[in-house]
Design an enzyme around this catalytic site. Structure first.
Site, PDB file in Angstrom:
ATOM      1  NE  ARG A  60      25.022 -45.500 -58.273  1.00 20.38           N
ATOM      2  CZ  ARG A  60      24.586 -45.152 -59.471  1.00 20.38           C
ATOM      3  NH1 ARG A  60      23.298 -45.062 -59.687  1.00 20.38           N
ATOM      4  NH2 ARG A  60      25.429 -44.903 -60.454  1.00 20.38           N
ATOM      5  CG  ASP A 131      16.695 -43.503 -66.154  1.00 18.50           C
ATOM      6  OD1 ASP A 131      17.377 -44.083 -65.303  1.00 18.50           O
ATOM      7  OD2 ASP A 131      16.547 -43.938 -67.310  1.00 18.50           O
ATOM      8  CG  ASN A 152       9.475 -57.455 -63.236  1.00 14.77           C
ATOM      9  OD1 ASN A 152       9.237 -56.939 -62.147  1.00 14.77           O
ATOM     10  ND2 ASN A 152       8.764 -57.203 -64.310  1.00 14.77           N
ATOM     11  CG  LEU A 166       9.413 -44.943 -61.434  1.00 13.75           C
ATOM     12  CD1 LEU A 166      10.159 -45.928 -60.538  1.00 13.75           C
ATOM     13  CD2 LEU A 166       8.040 -44.643 -60.856  1.00 13.75           C
ATOM     14  CB  CYS A 185       4.841 -60.725 -56.495  1.00 10.62           C
ATOM     15  SG  CYS A 185       5.396 -59.436 -57.635  1.00 10.62           S
ATOM     16  CB  CYS A 188       2.866 -64.699 -59.796  1.00  8.31           C
ATOM     17  SG  CYS A 188       3.050 -64.364 -61.563  1.00  8.31           S
ATOM     18  CB  SER A 213      17.283 -53.823 -71.531  1.00  6.19           C
ATOM     19  OG  SER A 213      15.915 -53.939 -71.800  1.00  6.19           O
ATOM     20  CE  LYS A 220      26.440 -47.464 -75.024  1.00  7.20           C
ATOM     21  NZ  LYS A 220      25.067 -47.271 -75.526  1.00  7.20           N
TER      22      LYS A 220
END
Length: 309
Positions: A60, A131, A152, A166, A185, A188, A213, A220
């Site tokens: 990764r 992805d 975020n 992406l 940012c 904010c 999400s 599951k």
């Protein structure tokens, strides 16, 4: 050097021709800044039951372990912001899943992209990622100057916001590299304040195990935990709250990809109609859709959970 400049220009021109909104390039090297962040995120169990996040830690962080001899990481952005959204009295689906599954659509474009590189440059070792592999895509997008990481944890482009897919091409070809841009940012906190499950933490960290999400897609289990009851704001698949409130997304423009257009029923259905959803209608509305990840059983679980709130 002349060749690198020429190849870089050709690659970026081809990316535009294929419909990608932006293309940035970074040197393929170890992501030192991301290493302690990822390790801490995993150690604090912010990935919940997404066990796959624990795999391939080094891969990764190091693209040369994914593609031997790699020298460049090309990051591409593909717009998915819709022209029309669901009606107000509906159970919500994340905008990225309105149309057909982006994996297949973008992968097809990337294959064409790599074929172009082979034709122009010759035989290079290139791998494509959408992805679906251990690639920290937002980190590479930031490194490639395509935006900054918002509070975020989304990549934000200064002219078009964050509603983008992406994708990456890692290859053993030396190119000209782009530079990161400033973080805009500021003070904010709109996304932090708006998140109903308090999943967005200081330091641009999202606790994945608290994200809507995660509960509606990744989890599951047959039952969604009681502690989040009443906190989903009518989201039945994914969540766009932190993007919808982001001031930078006032610059979002509708996409031009026909395959991302939703089935009419997706936009027209009210809560009552979703509650009466049958497997037959589910298969009709979400044919070739990313929503298939949850299967009919998962969507029904999510709708029932919302209905009981």
């Amino acid at each position: 050097m002349i060749k690198s400049t020429e190849y870089t220009q050709q690659i970026k021109t081809e990316a535009t021709r294929l419909g990608f909104s932006f293309c940035g390039i970074a040197k393929a090297e170890y992501l030192e800044e991301e290493s302690p962040r990822l390790e801490k995120w995993l150690s604090q169990n912010m990935h919940g039951k997404m066990q796959y996040m624990e795999n391939y830690f080094e891969k990764r962080l190091d693209p040369t372990k994914l593609v031997e001899g790699s020298k460049s990481v090309v990051t591409l952005m593909y717009n998915y912001f819709p022209e029309k959204e669901q009606r107000d009295d509906s159970f919500n689906i994340s905008k990225y899943a309105y149309g057909q599954d982006y994996h297949a659509i973008i992968k097809k474009k990337l294959k064409e992209f790599v074929s172009f590189i082979h034709e122009e440059v010759g035989e290079v070792n290139a791998q494509i990622y959408v992805d679906s592999a251990p690639v920290l895509e937002r980190a590479w997008a930031k490194k490639s100057g395509l935006g900054w990481i918002g509070k975020n944890a989304m990549l934000i482009h200064p002219k078009n916001g964050s509603f983008f897919f992406l994708a990456e091409v890692i290859l053993d070809l030396e190119l000209e590299y782009d530079n990161p841009i400033k973080d805009y940012c500021g003070t904010c906190t709109a996304c932090i304040d708006a998140c109903p499950t308090e999943a967005i933490l200081p330091g641009k960290v999202v606790d994945g195990s608290k994200c809507i999400s995660y509960f509606t897609i990744e989890l599951k289990d047959e039952i969604i935990p009681n502690e989040v009851k009443g906190k989903f704001n009518d989201w039945m698949f994914g969540c766009d709250i932190c993007q919808d409130v982001c001031p930078w997304n006032r610059f979002s423009k509708p996409h031009n990809e026909k395959l991302f257009n939703p089935h009419p029923k997706l936009l027209e259905y009210s809560k009552n109609e979703w509650m009466d959803l049958t497997e037959e209608i589910y298969q009709e509305i979400f044919k070739k859709s990313a929503v298939k990840r949850t299967k009919f059983k998962g969507i029904k679980r999510n709708i029932d959970f919302l209905n009981k709130n």
